[in-house]
Design an enzyme around this catalytic site. Structure first.
Site, PDB file in Angstrom:
ATOM      1  N   HIS A   1      82.266  19.264  13.547  1.00  0.00           N
ATOM      2  CA  HIS A   1      81.799  17.877  13.670  1.00  0.00           C
ATOM      3  C   HIS A   1      80.853  17.762  14.864  1.00  0.00           C
ATOM      4  CE1 HIS A   1      84.443  16.976  17.142  1.00  0.00           C
ATOM      5  NE2 HIS A   1      85.398  17.655  16.495  1.00  0.00           N
TER       6      HIS A   1
ATOM      7  N   CYS B   1      89.306  21.593  16.899  1.00  0.00           N
ATOM      8  CA  CYS B   1      88.114  21.473  16.059  1.00  0.00           C
ATOM      9  C   CYS B   1      86.937  22.245  16.651  1.00  0.00           C
ATOM     10  CB  CYS B   1      87.735  20.007  15.888  1.00  0.00           C
ATOM     11  SG  CYS B   1      88.797  19.134  14.716  1.00  0.00           S
TER      12      CYS B   1
END
Length: 244
Positions: A203, A219
């Site tokens: 992301h 992440c």
């Protein structure tokens, strides 16, 4: 008595012969005169008809339409503007279609048919996009901090979301909607790991200075422009391999 009769008969025959000749001459003259009159009468008519322009109508009759050709005949002659694969060249007569352009077959190469894949190297803080064994491009990333390490293994892309909503992993009820400049996920999300409740994926980030560090909750953070570029290339099912 016989001599006068002979003379009379001869005179009568001569008179009849002369009358017959006169009749035939008159008949010939009448026929010739009638033929001459007929010729003279025909000449003005021909001249008049030849001098007149051809008749036209305001709405001329439409030309007869050709009967429709069977489909196999319509397709028998390819339009000359089409690009014909070179493999078909031996089967087409260039003399019949002199302006056909034979192009080389644009068959995909082995490299083209190989799937894209991603490989994350945690120690380098880098993800590389491969086609088969050929590296295409590498991007800087941020990975999971100690205690929240990005899991090692082979996965595949399971989610692709534009303008994702962020839900705080520790504080229940804290939500930032998609598209918000402060959204920690940025504008693009590519999820590849889940335990059924929590997710890990690529992301963007509103804090680009964290890229290149072990700073996330597992992440893979990327610069916003990089994750947008990656989002346009991968698909659901793209393999993601994570190594030390």
């Amino acid at each position: 008595m016989l001599q006068p009769s002979v003379k009379q008969a001869f005179a009568l025959s001569k008179t009849r012969t002369r009358a017959l000749l006169t009749f035939r001459v008159r008949l010939l003259l009448v026929s010739f005169l009638a033929l001459s009159l007929a010729i003279l009468a025909d000449q003005p008519s021909s001249a008049s008809s030849s001098a007149q322009p051809a008749q036209t109508t305001e709405n001329p009759a439409a030309p007869p339409q050709a009967s429709p050709k069977p489909p196999e005949q319509e397709n028998a002659k390819p339009p000359s503007h089409l690009r014909i694969p070179a493999a078909l060249a031996p089967y087409l007569d260039p003399g019949f279609h002199p302006d056909l352009r034979f192009e080389p077959d644009l068959s995909p190469t082995d490299a083209d048919t190989q799937a894209l894949r991603l490989e994350i190297r945690l120690s380098r803080r880098q993800v590389t996009l491969y086609r088969g064994e050929t590296p295409l491009k590498s991007y800087a990333i941020a990975v999971g901090r100690p205690g929240w390490e990005t899991p090692v293994g082979t996965y595949e892309v399971k989610q692709m979301i534009k303008n994702p909503t962020w839900v705080h992993p520790l504080q229940k009820g804290v939500v930032i909607p998609g598209g918000d400049p402060e959204n920690p996920l940025g504008r693009y999300w590519i999820g590849f790991w889940t335990d059924g409740k929590n997710w890990i994926g690529f992301h963007g980030t509103p804090t680009p200075r964290s890229v290149g560090r072990a700073a996330s909750h597992g992440c893979v953070r990327m610069y916003n422009k990089d994750v947008e570029e990656l989002f346009k290339q991968v698909t659901l099912g793209t393999v993601v391999k994570v190594v030390k």
